[in-house]
Design an enzyme around this catalytic site. Sequence first.
Site, PDB file in Angstrom:
ATOM      1  N   ASP A   2       0.147   6.292   2.450  1.00 10.40           N
ATOM      2  CA  ASP A   2       0.016   7.551   1.647  1.00 10.40           C
ATOM      3  C   ASP A   2       1.109   8.625   2.664  1.00 10.40           C
ATOM      4  O   ASP A   2       0.351   8.552   3.488  1.00 10.40           O
ATOM      5  CB  ASP A   2      -1.208   7.696   1.051  1.00 10.40           C
ATOM      6  CG  ASP A   2      -1.231   8.558   0.052  1.00 10.40           C
ATOM      7  OD1 ASP A   2      -0.168   9.086  -0.074  1.00 10.40           O
ATOM      8  OD2 ASP A   2      -2.541   8.341  -0.599  1.00 10.40           O
ATOM      9  N   ASP A   3       2.053   8.980   1.718  1.00 11.82           N
ATOM     10  CA  ASP A   3       2.976   9.836   2.377  1.00 11.82           C
ATOM     11  C   ASP A   3       3.532  10.618   3.306  1.00 11.82           C
ATOM     12  O   ASP A   3       3.641  11.062   4.399  1.00 11.82           O
ATOM     13  CB  ASP A   3       2.336  11.395   2.245  1.00 11.82           C
ATOM     14  CG  ASP A   3       1.898  11.791   0.695  1.00 11.82           C
ATOM     15  OD1 ASP A   3       2.603  10.838  -0.288  1.00 11.82           O
ATOM     16  OD2 ASP A   3       1.225  12.360   0.731  1.00 11.82           O
ATOM     17  N   CYS A  49       3.200   9.687  -5.587  1.00 15.33           N
ATOM     18  CA  CYS A  49       2.029   8.430  -5.410  1.00 15.33           C
ATOM     19  C   CYS A  49       1.745   7.443  -6.809  1.00 15.33           C
ATOM     20  O   CYS A  49       1.987   6.536  -6.898  1.00 15.33           O
ATOM     21  CB  CYS A  49       0.629   8.427  -4.718  1.00 15.33           C
ATOM     22  SG  CYS A  49       0.373  10.813  -3.622  1.00 15.33           S
ATOM     23  N   ARG A 100       2.825   3.440  -7.091  1.00 13.33           N
ATOM     24  CA  ARG A 100       1.745   2.794  -7.197  1.00 13.33           C
ATOM     25  C   ARG A 100       1.929   1.691  -8.773  1.00 13.33           C
ATOM     26  O   ARG A 100       1.827   0.709  -8.886  1.00 13.33           O
ATOM     27  CB  ARG A 100       0.721   3.092  -7.420  1.00 13.33           C
ATOM     28  CG  ARG A 100       0.178   3.622  -5.566  1.00 13.33           C
ATOM     29  CD  ARG A 100      -0.708   4.446  -5.661  1.00 13.33           C
ATOM     30  NE  ARG A 100      -0.650   5.578  -3.933  1.00 13.33           N
ATOM     31  CZ  ARG A 100      -0.983   4.540  -3.161  1.00 13.33           C
ATOM     32  NH1 ARG A 100      -1.553   3.505  -2.853  1.00 13.33           N
ATOM     33  NH2 ARG A 100      -0.759   5.765  -1.950  1.00 13.33           N
ATOM     34  N   LYS A 143      -6.247   3.103  -2.620  1.00 11.32           N
ATOM     35  CA  LYS A 143      -5.660   4.503  -3.296  1.00 11.32           C
ATOM     36  C   LYS A 143      -5.578   3.808  -4.342  1.00 11.32           C
ATOM     37  O   LYS A 143      -4.592   2.292  -4.070  1.00 11.32           O
ATOM     38  CB  LYS A 143      -5.342   5.341  -2.608  1.00 11.32           C
ATOM     39  CG  LYS A 143      -4.697   6.186  -3.654  1.00 11.32           C
ATOM     40  CD  LYS A 143      -3.571   7.552  -2.830  1.00 11.32           C
ATOM     41  CE  LYS A 143      -2.552   7.755  -3.792  1.00 11.32           C
ATOM     42  NZ  LYS A 143      -2.232   8.924  -2.908  1.00 11.32           N
ATOM     43  N   HIS A 202      -5.885   5.283  -8.420  1.00 11.64           N
ATOM     44  CA  HIS A 202      -4.847   6.513  -8.258  1.00 11.64           C
ATOM     45  C   HIS A 202      -3.554   5.998 -10.164  1.00 11.64           C
ATOM     46  O   HIS A 202      -3.132   6.709 -10.163  1.00 11.64           O
ATOM     47  CB  HIS A 202      -4.100   6.541  -7.347  1.00 11.64           C
ATOM     48  CG  HIS A 202      -3.179   8.441  -7.817  1.00 11.64           C
ATOM     49  ND1 HIS A 202      -2.594   9.160  -7.113  1.00 11.64           N
ATOM     50  CD2 HIS A 202      -3.373   9.298  -8.440  1.00 11.64           C
ATOM     51  CE1 HIS A 202      -2.386  10.098  -7.752  1.00 11.64           C
ATOM     52  NE2 HIS A 202      -3.099  10.468  -8.567  1.00 11.64           N
ATOM     53  N   HIS A 250      -2.093  10.484   4.468  1.00 15.42           N
ATOM     54  CA  HIS A 250      -2.274  12.097   3.299  1.00 15.42           C
ATOM     55  C   HIS A 250      -2.992  13.052   3.840  1.00 15.42           C
ATOM     56  O   HIS A 250      -4.754  12.536   4.103  1.00 15.42           O
ATOM     57  CB  HIS A 250      -2.742  11.270   1.792  1.00 15.42           C
ATOM     58  CG  HIS A 250      -2.671  12.083   0.666  1.00 15.42           C
ATOM     59  ND1 HIS A 250      -3.559  13.871   0.514  1.00 15.42           N
ATOM     60  CD2 HIS A 250      -1.651  12.074  -0.287  1.00 15.42           C
ATOM     61  CE1 HIS A 250      -3.049  13.830  -0.419  1.00 15.42           C
ATOM     62  NE2 HIS A 250      -2.055  13.070  -0.878  1.00 15.42           N
ATOM     63  N   ASP A 310       4.470   5.144  -0.229  1.00 16.00           N
ATOM     64  CA  ASP A 310       4.569   4.754  -1.516  1.00 16.00           C
ATOM     65  C   ASP A 310       5.333   5.802  -1.967  1.00 16.00           C
ATOM     66  O   ASP A 310       6.088   5.687  -3.022  1.00 16.00           O
ATOM     67  CB  ASP A 310       3.516   5.621  -1.862  1.00 16.00           C
ATOM     68  CG  ASP A 310       2.376   6.619  -1.126  1.00 16.00           C
ATOM     69  OD1 ASP A 310       2.971   7.545  -0.357  1.00 16.00           O
ATOM     70  OD2 ASP A 310       1.705   7.027  -2.602  1.00 16.00           O
ATOM     71  N   ASN A 311       6.025   6.763  -1.250  1.00 20.08           N
ATOM     72  CA  ASN A 311       7.060   7.987  -0.929  1.00 20.08           C
ATOM     73  C   ASN A 311       7.437   8.705   0.400  1.00 20.08           C
ATOM     74  O   ASN A 311       7.414   8.327   0.854  1.00 20.08           O
ATOM     75  CB  ASN A 311       5.820   8.414  -2.739  1.00 20.08           C
ATOM     76  CG  ASN A 311       5.091   9.369  -2.423  1.00 20.08           C
ATOM     77  OD1 ASN A 311       3.980   9.308  -2.661  1.00 20.08           O
ATOM     78  ND2 ASN A 311       4.469  10.217  -1.239  1.00 20.08           N
ATOM     79  N   LYS A 360       8.793  14.366  -0.640  1.00 21.71           N
ATOM     80  CA  LYS A 360       8.244  13.791  -1.680  1.00 21.71           C
ATOM     81  C   LYS A 360       7.681  15.012  -2.855  1.00 21.71           C
ATOM     82  O   LYS A 360       8.079  16.258  -2.799  1.00 21.71           O
ATOM     83  CB  LYS A 360       6.343  13.674  -1.127  1.00 21.71           C
ATOM     84  CG  LYS A 360       5.471  13.579  -2.411  1.00 21.71           C
ATOM     85  CD  LYS A 360       3.938  13.814  -1.855  1.00 21.71           C
ATOM     86  CE  LYS A 360       3.329  13.474  -2.861  1.00 21.71           C
ATOM     87  NZ  LYS A 360       1.855  13.305  -2.295  1.00 21.71           N
TER      88      LYS A 360
END
Length: 644
Positions: A46-47, A84, A88, A145, A147, A257, A400-401, A461
């Site tokens: 994540d991130d 995110c 996803r 996660k 989301h 994250h 994810d990014n 991001k």
Amino acid sequence: MRKTAIGLVVLSLALQGCGGGGDDTAQTTTPATLAKRPNIVFIMADDLGYSDIGAYGGEIETPNLDALAASGRLLTNHHTGTVCAITRSMLISGTDHHLVGEGTMGAPNDERRGLPGYEGYLNDRSLSVAQLLKDAGYHTYMAGKWHLGSNIANPASPVPLGTAGHTPDQWGFEKSYALMGGAASNHYAHEAAGSRNYTENGAYVQPGQPGQPGGTGGTPEVFYSTDFYTQRLINYIDASQGDGKPFFAYAAYTSPHWPLQVPEPYLGKYKGKYDAGYDVVRAARIARQKQLGLIPQDFTPYEGEAETRVSSPATTSNGTANAKYTSAVNSPANGYVDHGAGRINKKWDSLTALEKKAQSRYMEIYAGMVDNLDHNIGVLIQHLKDIGEYDNTLIVFQSDNGAEGWPIASAATDPLATDEANATEPVYSALGKDSGTASARRLQYGMRWAEVSATPFRQTKGHFGEGGVSTPLIVRMPGQTKALPAFAHFTHIIDLTATLLDAGRATLPTQAAPPLINTLTGVDQNQGKVVYDNRNVYPVTGQSLLQVLLGNTATSVRKAPFGDESYGRAYLTSADGKWKALWTEPPFGPEDGHWQLYDLATDRGENRDLADKNPAVVQGLVTNWAEYMKSVGGVEPLRPVGYY
């Protein structure tokens, strides 16, 4: 395990060709076909930035991911959405996010609210990779996660639209333990009684409450998200081990994250590692990327954002009813001139001693989170080996990014006061620790460290510069023991969805949906949809990479231009992958609001805007982008505003 000089040499040999065109071939033990349907483990960070792990040039110790790279394959030109939930939604659905409910991350707060494709959750026009694999005979598990919607199913509800629920169990996951929203307020949980932030198999749960993970009498006694999700997935896998069915396990970690938190020994492991500041760390990453062959020796990295010690002002009409905002479709030439204020973004040498102390600590904690994430990935991989499933498992790892560059203070505010307070006791010694409360200090590492994480690319991001949507990607095929040369052609997250379904021999729906003509517009609202489970849904549009990963081809899977939009920001790449048109609102993009143009074949660092020299190329790409937006029902907002 530390990266030694020998280890770097071995990895470098494994990655030869990474900066080239992706047409190299090499001997590998990867089979030309899959003898049987593999298990699939999809790992999402994540991130995490492009260069944060060792295999992509980072100094953070990631021996397990480095080993995966040395026996797998890097895809060095891989892309995601800007944020995110958008990414996803595309992973689950295999198609564009505007079609399946995440035109923005969550429902927009502007004039697009309520429009189709802007529901803010995975809508009923979406397929699900988990459900299709489940149909094909797979066990399907998820931890981490989600989301993509938070409401649980309620069959007794009198409101038809409120009955289905949006949780993973409604999208084909047989077992799931999921964080519903976009971020944990505390990686150690401490959820309040009755909170609705987590679900297990479609029911709300509260880690930290008595009898639950992290609570008195619960197992484990301490809940730390990365450790917990790993063990939960292992438990799910073991519960059905030996029944003859393959499994799809989605490890959707929330690390690294914010809030920046990690247990010892990781919390103190990188003490002093980042005291030299942004430029020194970034230069070392660039040198390693060249050494590893990730980028050519003559590659020109993005030089970094210019220093801004005072925020540039917003236009006079900004925020008023009379404002006419510059956008991708409305230019200053037509009277659209308004925009918001700029950001304060200082360089290392402009920081006070206390600011440097705080900034160094943020990155130390972040590095510890990445190190802990790698450790947990190693635990998961070792378990696959222990139960005899590793050799028949397809493993995918990505972020994810791009790196999260959220400002330490508000965008137009100098973070000096926040940083200096964080560098002062008793606050400093508590940074990164478990606060023992439901909400931890929202500690993040800011714009400049995110720029380091994005090395060697531009932006982070939320943006469509390469640093915002290019992420590390490692794929290891079943039975593979040697690395193939890196694949340097453009790939996208939806291509991975198609790949997983291809490897799992899932049957994709092909029956065309019956026409549904809008009497006002005459448009067929079912155009392009297919029928699945009595629903009219959008098909998977990603292109399978299976033959690339098996070593049977080294050519690009994409033959058409590729575009995207979010928050009013936009881009489109040409079919051959050479040109990229990019639009970012001022003051973060050009003041005159023009579409920028980059030659990715020679300048993936996006240093030289060639728009003024190639107006016909720009016009062609912008026309392609407008066609893309029409095809997915995308609506450009009246005011482009990034999510931070």
